[in-house]
Structures are given as structure tokens and as C-alpha cells.
Design a protein around this motif. Structure first.
Motif, PDB file in Angstrom:
ATOM      1  N   ILE A   1     -15.094  -3.144   5.579  1.00  0.00           N
ATOM      2  CA  ILE A   1     -14.168  -2.494   4.515  1.00  0.00           C
ATOM      3  C   ILE A   1     -14.509  -1.446   3.956  1.00  0.00           C
ATOM      4  O   ILE A   1     -15.290  -2.446   2.713  1.00  0.00           O
ATOM      5  N   VAL A   2     -14.325  -0.974   3.488  1.00  0.00           N
ATOM      6  CA  VAL A   2     -14.707  -0.462   2.358  1.00  0.00           C
ATOM      7  C   VAL A   2     -13.018   0.345   1.531  1.00  0.00           C
ATOM      8  O   VAL A   2     -11.927   1.054   2.044  1.00  0.00           O
ATOM      9  N   PHE A   3     -12.744  -0.890   0.262  1.00  0.00           N
ATOM     10  CA  PHE A   3     -11.797  -0.086   0.203  1.00  0.00           C
ATOM     11  C   PHE A   3     -11.762   0.806  -0.963  1.00  0.00           C
ATOM     12  O   PHE A   3     -12.820   0.839  -1.963  1.00  0.00           O
ATOM     13  N   THR A   4     -10.901   2.380  -1.668  1.00  0.00           N
ATOM     14  CA  THR A   4     -11.199   3.080  -2.521  1.00  0.00           C
ATOM     15  C   THR A   4      -9.773   3.549  -2.294  1.00  0.00           C
ATOM     16  O   THR A   4      -9.050   3.454  -2.447  1.00  0.00           O
ATOM     17  N   GLY A   5     -10.172   4.245  -4.165  1.00  0.00           N
ATOM     18  CA  GLY A   5      -8.861   3.873  -4.988  1.00  0.00           C
ATOM     19  C   GLY A   5      -8.721   4.136  -6.559  1.00  0.00           C
ATOM     20  O   GLY A   5      -9.566   2.512  -7.394  1.00  0.00           O
ATOM     21  N   ALA A   6      -8.914   4.641  -7.280  1.00  0.00           N
ATOM     22  CA  ALA A   6      -9.228   4.225  -9.029  1.00  0.00           C
ATOM     23  C   ALA A   6      -7.674   3.635  -9.047  1.00  0.00           C
ATOM     24  O   ALA A   6      -7.277   2.926  -8.559  1.00  0.00           O
ATOM     25  N   THR A   7      -6.981   4.546 -10.613  1.00  0.00           N
ATOM     26  CA  THR A   7      -4.961   4.747 -10.399  1.00  0.00           C
ATOM     27  C   THR A   7      -4.802   5.735 -10.776  1.00  0.00           C
ATOM     28  O   THR A   7      -5.810   6.439 -10.440  1.00  0.00           O
ATOM     29  N   SER A   8      -3.638   5.559 -10.567  1.00  0.00           N
ATOM     30  CA  SER A   8      -2.696   6.638 -10.434  1.00  0.00           C
ATOM     31  C   SER A   8      -1.572   6.442 -11.688  1.00  0.00           C
ATOM     32  O   SER A   8      -0.743   5.442 -12.085  1.00  0.00           O
ATOM     33  N   ARG A   9      -0.730   7.321 -11.780  1.00  0.00           N
ATOM     34  CA  ARG A   9       0.485   6.974 -12.206  1.00  0.00           C
ATOM     35  C   ARG A   9       1.152   6.136 -12.005  1.00  0.00           C
ATOM     36  O   ARG A   9       2.516   5.637 -12.738  1.00  0.00           O
TER      37      ARG A   9
ATOM     38  N   ALA B   1      -8.879   0.315  -5.279  1.00  0.00           N
ATOM     39  CA  ALA B   1      -9.926  -0.342  -4.706  1.00  0.00           C
ATOM     40  C   ALA B   1     -10.322  -2.147  -5.296  1.00  0.00           C
ATOM     41  O   ALA B   1     -11.046  -3.166  -4.302  1.00  0.00           O
ATOM     42  N   VAL B   2      -9.828  -2.014  -6.577  1.00  0.00           N
ATOM     43  CA  VAL B   2     -10.708  -3.340  -7.176  1.00  0.00           C
ATOM     44  C   VAL B   2      -9.654  -4.388  -6.137  1.00  0.00           C
ATOM     45  O   VAL B   2      -9.897  -5.360  -5.930  1.00  0.00           O
ATOM     46  N   HIS B   3      -8.414  -4.207  -6.650  1.00  0.00           N
ATOM     47  CA  HIS B   3      -6.809  -4.771  -6.480  1.00  0.00           C
ATOM     48  C   HIS B   3      -7.071  -5.217  -4.824  1.00  0.00           C
ATOM     49  O   HIS B   3      -6.710  -6.433  -4.504  1.00  0.00           O
ATOM     50  N   TYR B   4      -7.027  -4.219  -4.074  1.00  0.00           N
ATOM     51  CA  TYR B   4      -7.454  -4.230  -2.712  1.00  0.00           C
ATOM     52  C   TYR B   4      -7.980  -5.573  -2.603  1.00  0.00           C
ATOM     53  O   TYR B   4      -8.301  -6.487  -1.190  1.00  0.00           O
TER      54      TYR B   4
ATOM     55  N   VAL C   1     -16.894  -1.322  -2.273  1.00  0.00           N
ATOM     56  CA  VAL C   1     -14.722  -0.669  -3.339  1.00  0.00           C
ATOM     57  C   VAL C   1     -15.936   0.300  -4.291  1.00  0.00           C
ATOM     58  O   VAL C   1     -16.675   0.150  -3.987  1.00  0.00           O
ATOM     59  N   GLU C   2     -15.344   1.555  -3.697  1.00  0.00           N
ATOM     60  CA  GLU C   2     -15.492   2.695  -4.571  1.00  0.00           C
ATOM     61  C   GLU C   2     -14.074   2.736  -4.582  1.00  0.00           C
ATOM     62  O   GLU C   2     -13.365   3.251  -4.837  1.00  0.00           O
ATOM     63  N   PRO C   3     -14.231   2.883  -6.137  1.00  0.00           N
ATOM     64  CA  PRO C   3     -13.533   3.073  -7.161  1.00  0.00           C
ATOM     65  C   PRO C   3     -12.973   4.365  -8.712  1.00  0.00           C
ATOM     66  O   PRO C   3     -12.016   4.118  -8.925  1.00  0.00           O
TER      67      PRO C   3
ATOM     68  N   GLY D   1      -6.892   3.859  -1.210  1.00  0.00           N
ATOM     69  CA  GLY D   1      -5.857   2.935  -2.407  1.00  0.00           C
ATOM     70  C   GLY D   1      -4.355   3.620  -2.436  1.00  0.00           C
ATOM     71  O   GLY D   1      -4.115   5.055  -2.087  1.00  0.00           O
ATOM     72  N   SER D   2      -3.819   3.094  -3.191  1.00  0.00           N
ATOM     73  CA  SER D   2      -1.724   3.267  -3.039  1.00  0.00           C
ATOM     74  C   SER D   2      -1.187   1.686  -3.832  1.00  0.00           C
ATOM     75  O   SER D   2      -1.860   1.473  -4.616  1.00  0.00           O
TER      76      SER D   2
END
Length: 222
Positions: free
Chosen positions: A55-63, A74-77, A93-95, A33-34
């Protein structure tokens, strides 16, 4: 105004962060994620080429991503991949992950829970995160082979796509700092930084590209 020297130094860091791996078929891909949807686009392109079945997309949110991807990276990906024709059955998805170490650890746990057999992983990231992702994965997931991949794009093209030159250069500097200090802290495998790259990094620090540096050059994986 960004000086010519700083542009040249940023290009040196960009080139170093790229692993220059040739993509090859792997058990699975992990898209880190990014703020950059180019990661999802690269994953879709590789999927279409038959490089992985899952495919595993991984990531929550950041600043950086909170406003751009409010439902989580990950959800947007995943949404992007489905829009581009990847079947839902091929995307996990790994959120929760909020840093590179968690990207790897949480994705590994998810794949183990689903019973997926993994001997090789395509690590898909922003171009300037290839080396960091690879060194982190080697440390945290022994026994698996890793291939780094990203959107095939030049430094100039990437800057034009993001439209925030200073943020990108700050990211290049912050990522290089982590390559220098994280091996000693146990967060990633050692990956020596050539003298020319270290010198470019120091010049960019002195020029003020410091917003992504960790204070005191210590701290948890970020």
C-alpha cells in the motif's frame, strides 16, 4: 436548511462519482490522502482480502485536513493501517502530494524508486473521488490498469460519519466541476458527464454549494 431538491441532486452526483468496480488483486494499492480515515480503513480491508501486497498512502495536508491530520494525511493513514494490523513492511508513505495529480505522479515515482513492478493499481479514495482519481491516473500513468475502490458506504451513512453535510455537498460539486473542465486542461482523461448529472450540478451551484469551485472554472489541479 438544505432543500429536498438539493438533497436529490447531491445523491445524483454521489452516484455518478462512484465507479462501481469490483475489487480484484493488483500489484499495489494507492490510498489518496483526504480528510477521511475511511480511505485507510478501506485499504486495510482490501489488504486483508489479499487484493495487494503493498500500500502507498499519499498526501500532505490541505485546508480541510490541517487541523485533523497535522502530521500529514499519508502519515495518519499509515498510523491507522498499522493500528489495524497491517505490517509496516507493507506500507509506503508519500508525504508531499497536495492534489490528485501529484498523488499519482509522486506515488508512481516512489514505486519506481523502490523497484516495485506495477502492472495494475487499486486506487483507493473517498467514494466521491473514485471517478476523478481513475480519470487522472489513466492520463498520467499509461500502460497500467486501474481499479477504483472506496469504503462501501451509502451517501446517508457517509454524511453521518463526516457530520458536515454542507462541506460534503460542496466537495461533490467541486469534484464534478473538475470532471467537466480538467480533460481540456490536460489534467485527466475525458470522462463524459451525463446530462442529468450536469443539470444536478448546475442546480447545486445555483443553490450556493460553491466553496470548492475554482474561480472562473480555470486553474491548476486542486
Amino acid at each position: 436548511m438544505i432543500s429536498h431538491r438539493s438533497w436529490s441532486d447531491a445523491q445524483i452526483l454521489w452516484d455518478h462519482h462512484l465507479m462501481h468496480h469490483d475489487p480484484r488483486p493488483c500489484s499495489v494499492a494507492i490510498g489518496l490522502g483526504s480528510h477521511d480515515l475511511g480511505v485507510a480503513d478501506a485499504a486495510v480491508s482490501l489488504y486483508r482480502r489479499g487484493m495487494m501486497p503493498l500500500i502507498v498512502f499519499t498526501g500532505a495536508t490541505s485546508r480541510t485536513t490541517r487541523a485533523r491530520m497535522p502530521r500529514g494525511e499519508a502519515v495518519h493513514y499509515r498510523e491507522r493501517a498499522l493500528e489495524l494490523g497491517v505490517p509496516a513492511s507493507a506500507v509506503l508513505v508519500e508525504p508531499r502530494a497536495r492534489n490528485t495529480g501529484e498523488n499519482i505522479r509522486f506515488s508512481r515515482a516512489l514505486l519506481e524508486e523502490t523497484g516495485a513492478g506495477v502492472s495494475s493499481v487499486l486506487l483507493i479514495s473517498k467514494p466521491y473521488e473514485e471517478r476523478r482519481a481513475h480519470a487522472t491516473a489513466r492520463k498520467l500513468w499509461p500502460g497500467v490498469s486501474f481499479v477504483s475502490a472506496s469504503e462501501p458506504i451509502t451517501f446517508e451513512e457517509y454524511l453521518a460519519s463526516i457530520q458536515d453535510d454542507r462541506m460534503v455537498i460542496d466537495m461533490l460539486v467541486g469534484t464534478l466541476q473538475r470532471l467537466l473542465i480538467y480533460p481540456a486542461q490536460g489534467f485527466m482523461a475525458a470522462d463524459p458527464v451525463p446530462g442529468e448529472v450536469a443539470a444536478a450540478y448546475e442546480r447545486l451551484r445555483r443553490a450556493g454549494f460553491t466553496s470548492r469551485l475554482m474561480a472562473g472554472e480555470t486553474g491548476a489541479d486542486g
